[in-house]
Design a protein around this motif. Structure first.
Motif, PDB file in Angstrom:
ATOM      1  N   UNK A 210      27.436 -63.671   4.036  1.00 21.74           N
ATOM      2  CA  UNK A 210      27.056 -64.614   4.571  1.00 21.74           C
ATOM      3  C   UNK A 210      25.501 -64.828   4.763  1.00 21.74           C
ATOM      4  N   UNK A 211      24.760 -63.566   4.411  1.00 20.34           N
ATOM      5  CA  UNK A 211      23.478 -63.954   4.205  1.00 20.34           C
ATOM      6  C   UNK A 211      23.209 -64.363   5.844  1.00 20.34           C
ATOM      7  N   UNK A 212      23.136 -63.660   6.877  1.00 20.81           N
ATOM      8  CA  UNK A 212      22.491 -64.212   8.215  1.00 20.81           C
ATOM      9  C   UNK A 212      21.859 -62.904   8.199  1.00 20.81           C
ATOM     10  N   UNK A 213      20.207 -62.641   7.821  1.00 20.43           N
ATOM     11  CA  UNK A 213      19.218 -62.144   7.760  1.00 20.43           C
ATOM     12  C   UNK A 213      18.440 -62.507   9.135  1.00 20.43           C
ATOM     13  N   UNK A 214      17.260 -62.221   9.461  1.00 22.16           N
ATOM     14  CA  UNK A 214      16.782 -63.248  10.139  1.00 22.16           C
ATOM     15  C   UNK A 214      15.531 -63.207   9.423  1.00 22.16           C
ATOM     16  N   UNK A 215      14.481 -64.441   9.680  1.00 23.98           N
ATOM     17  CA  UNK A 215      14.102 -65.478   8.718  1.00 23.98           C
ATOM     18  C   UNK A 215      12.394 -65.214   9.634  1.00 23.98           C
ATOM     19  N   UNK A 216      11.375 -65.644   9.109  1.00 24.89           N
ATOM     20  CA  UNK A 216      10.149 -65.287   9.045  1.00 24.89           C
ATOM     21  C   UNK A 216       9.296 -66.778   8.407  1.00 24.89           C
ATOM     22  N   UNK A 217       8.472 -67.321   9.994  1.00 27.05           N
ATOM     23  CA  UNK A 217       8.244 -69.029   9.048  1.00 27.05           C
ATOM     24  C   UNK A 217       6.646 -68.577   9.918  1.00 27.05           C
ATOM     25  N   UNK A 218       5.411 -68.781   8.306  1.00 29.71           N
ATOM     26  CA  UNK A 218       3.817 -68.352   9.767  1.00 29.71           C
ATOM     27  C   UNK A 218       3.726 -69.972   8.458  1.00 29.71           C
ATOM     28  N   UNK A 219       2.599 -70.321   9.129  1.00 31.96           N
ATOM     29  CA  UNK A 219       1.817 -70.972   8.643  1.00 31.96           C
ATOM     30  C   UNK A 219       2.951 -72.203   7.475  1.00 31.96           C
ATOM     31  N   UNK A 220       4.344 -72.928   7.905  1.00 36.79           N
ATOM     32  CA  UNK A 220       4.508 -73.689   7.580  1.00 36.79           C
ATOM     33  C   UNK A 220       4.169 -74.769   7.154  1.00 36.79           C
ATOM     34  N   UNK A 221       3.895 -75.723   6.462  1.00 36.93           N
ATOM     35  CA  UNK A 221       3.552 -76.530   6.787  1.00 36.93           C
ATOM     36  C   UNK A 221       4.731 -77.652   6.063  1.00 36.93           C
ATOM     37  N   UNK A 222       4.521 -79.006   7.174  1.00 38.49           N
ATOM     38  CA  UNK A 222       5.712 -79.935   7.067  1.00 38.49           C
ATOM     39  C   UNK A 222       5.177 -81.289   7.283  1.00 38.49           C
ATOM     40  N   UNK A 223       5.946 -82.544   6.772  1.00 36.58           N
ATOM     41  CA  UNK A 223       5.064 -83.845   7.266  1.00 36.58           C
ATOM     42  C   UNK A 223       6.072 -83.960   8.397  1.00 36.58           C
ATOM     43  N   UNK A 224       4.652 -85.330   8.989  1.00 36.37           N
ATOM     44  CA  UNK A 224       5.059 -86.058  10.377  1.00 36.37           C
ATOM     45  C   UNK A 224       6.519 -85.854  10.251  1.00 36.37           C
ATOM     46  N   UNK A 225       7.591 -86.445   9.268  1.00 29.40           N
ATOM     47  CA  UNK A 225       8.191 -87.071   9.840  1.00 29.40           C
ATOM     48  C   UNK A 225       9.601 -85.913  10.095  1.00 29.40           C
ATOM     49  N   UNK A 226       8.887 -85.089  10.151  1.00 29.58           N
ATOM     50  CA  UNK A 226      10.162 -84.089   9.709  1.00 29.58           C
ATOM     51  C   UNK A 226      10.318 -82.945  11.022  1.00 29.58           C
ATOM     52  N   UNK A 227      10.126 -83.635  11.739  1.00 27.66           N
ATOM     53  CA  UNK A 227       9.893 -83.599  13.062  1.00 27.66           C
ATOM     54  C   UNK A 227      10.403 -84.100  14.380  1.00 27.66           C
TER      55      UNK A 227
END
Length: 394
Positions: A210-227
């Protein structure tokens, strides 16, 4: 690119015959993926080719309405074949169902997702749990933070148990702002964004592919509308998008138990001890055990499909019972597999036989929220409260 109109797809074939073929295709790969724990791309492509990964996409985007009963039927069939693949599929389908009920995605982005989902496997999942925080269902704010930038939002944090991690086209990352009155919500992150690192921590007893691993997010940029963040007080409304779908998720574990039953029946009919001179299936002891397994599975299916049908029919009294139904379904499924294992002894625990894998996979059903204690506490409070006498209504 500018997304044009979504062309309506040919409906996924969820007939009994089509699901049986898909079950067989997944089962053919299940042992291999269980042993290697690699991402099950061959099986995911089979699910995509059957149209199942587009289930739940709303009519506005070229899809169709789908009942919880139909979702449960599909998940049971996939769970019989490979529960890791069933779980990956369920997470994607549930995101589509949630978006159809209560839209939160940017319209053009989701239109792109719906369109691409007809061309290739597009996996989605909410990534919520954290190493220190645990499960969001237990309350509290995430340590994963999202901060405003000139062009949108910047995400930082580490998540645990991110099912589908290696294959997600979009991560929906539960995060909070650092304001005095923070906003919380899912940050929509394309899977190929810079700053995403999958840490392979998932070396599990069950659902190994199932690939239920940990995930690290470092300075991931998204547009305003994505939050689409909301105040903390409103965060619980997010749950309404998925009301009732947890019941249909449990169907995949009923599928695991049915697969275990199939092995038990086959073994009992093929096993002929020299001292007996006939298949052990002809003995009353094995017949009694087979009857107990079937009784447990009938109980699980009656609760599962009975409650799903009531929710589909709009019965408001059914929804408060979903948590207890999950508990009852999983208890019965676990008992059915445990009964088969106990009866067959060493052959049941031999890796050459699929029952050993089914026994490991079925243990994962209790982990899904609400866990047993939370379900029982909620049910107990509801029945004990003098202000809620309707809690006892049938």
């Amino acid at each position: 690119m500018t997304a044009g109109p979504v062309t309506a797809e040919q409906p996924a074939d969820t007939s009994e015959a089509a699901l049986e073929r898909l079950t067989s295709a997944l089962a053919a790969n299940a042992e291999r993926y269980d042993r290697t724990a690699e991402f099950p791309w061959d099986s995911i492509r089979a699910v995509h080719d059957a149209g199942i990964l587009t289930l739940g996409i709303g009519a506005r985007y070229g899809g169709r309405d789908i009942s919880l009963t139909e979702v449960a039927r599909v998940m049971q069939a996939l769970g019989r074949g490979d529960p890791s693949v069933a779980l990956l599929t369920a997470m994607t389908v549930f995101q589509h169902i949630g978006e159809a009920r209560t839209p939160t995605w940017p319209q053009e982005l989701y239109r792109k997702v719906a369109d691409e989902s007809r061309q290739r496997p597009v996996l989605l999942n909410a990534v919520r749990a954290e190493p220190e925080w645990g499960a969001p269902a237990r309350g509290g704010l995430p340590a994963t933070k999202v901060r405003r930038t000139a062009d949108g939002w910047r995400l930082n944090g580490r998540k645990s148990y991110g099912t589908g991690s290696e294959g997600l086209a979009y991560h929906l990352v539960w995060a909070a702002t650092e304001d005095d009155e923070p906003l919380v919500g899912h940050v929509i992150v394309p899977g190929d964004s810079r700053g995403i690192e999958v840490i392979k921590t998932w070396d599990h007893l069950g659902l190994r592919a199932s690939s239920t691993h940990d995930i690290v997010y470092t300075d991931v940029d998204v547009p305003f509308e994505n939050f689409p963040g909301v105040p903390v007080a409103e965060a619980g409304q997010d749950i309404a998008r998925y009301t009732g779908v947890g019941v249909s998720l449990m169907a995949l574990y009923v599928g695991v138990a049915r697969a275990a039953q199939e092995f038990f029946v086959r073994f009992a009919n093929e096993r002929v001890p020299t001292s007996l001179g006939r298949p052990i299936a002809t003995t009353e002891r094995i017949q009694t055990i087979a009857g107990e397994i079937e009784a447990q599975l009938v109980q699980a299916e009656e609760v599962l499909y009975g409650l799903a049908a009531r929710i589909d029919a709009g019965d408001e009294r059914a929804l408060p019972r979903a948590a207890v139904a999950k508990l009852l379904i999983t208890r019965s499924a676990v008992t059915a597999v445990q009964t088969a294992v106990t009866a067959l002894g060493n052959p049941a625990l031999t890796r050459n036989n699929p029952l050993e894998r089914h026994f490991r996979d079925i243990q994962c059903c209790r982990i899904h929220p609400p866990q047993d204690d939370a379900a029982l506490i909620a049910a107990g409070r509801r029945t004990l409260s003098p202000l809620l006498p309707e809690g006892n209504a049938l």
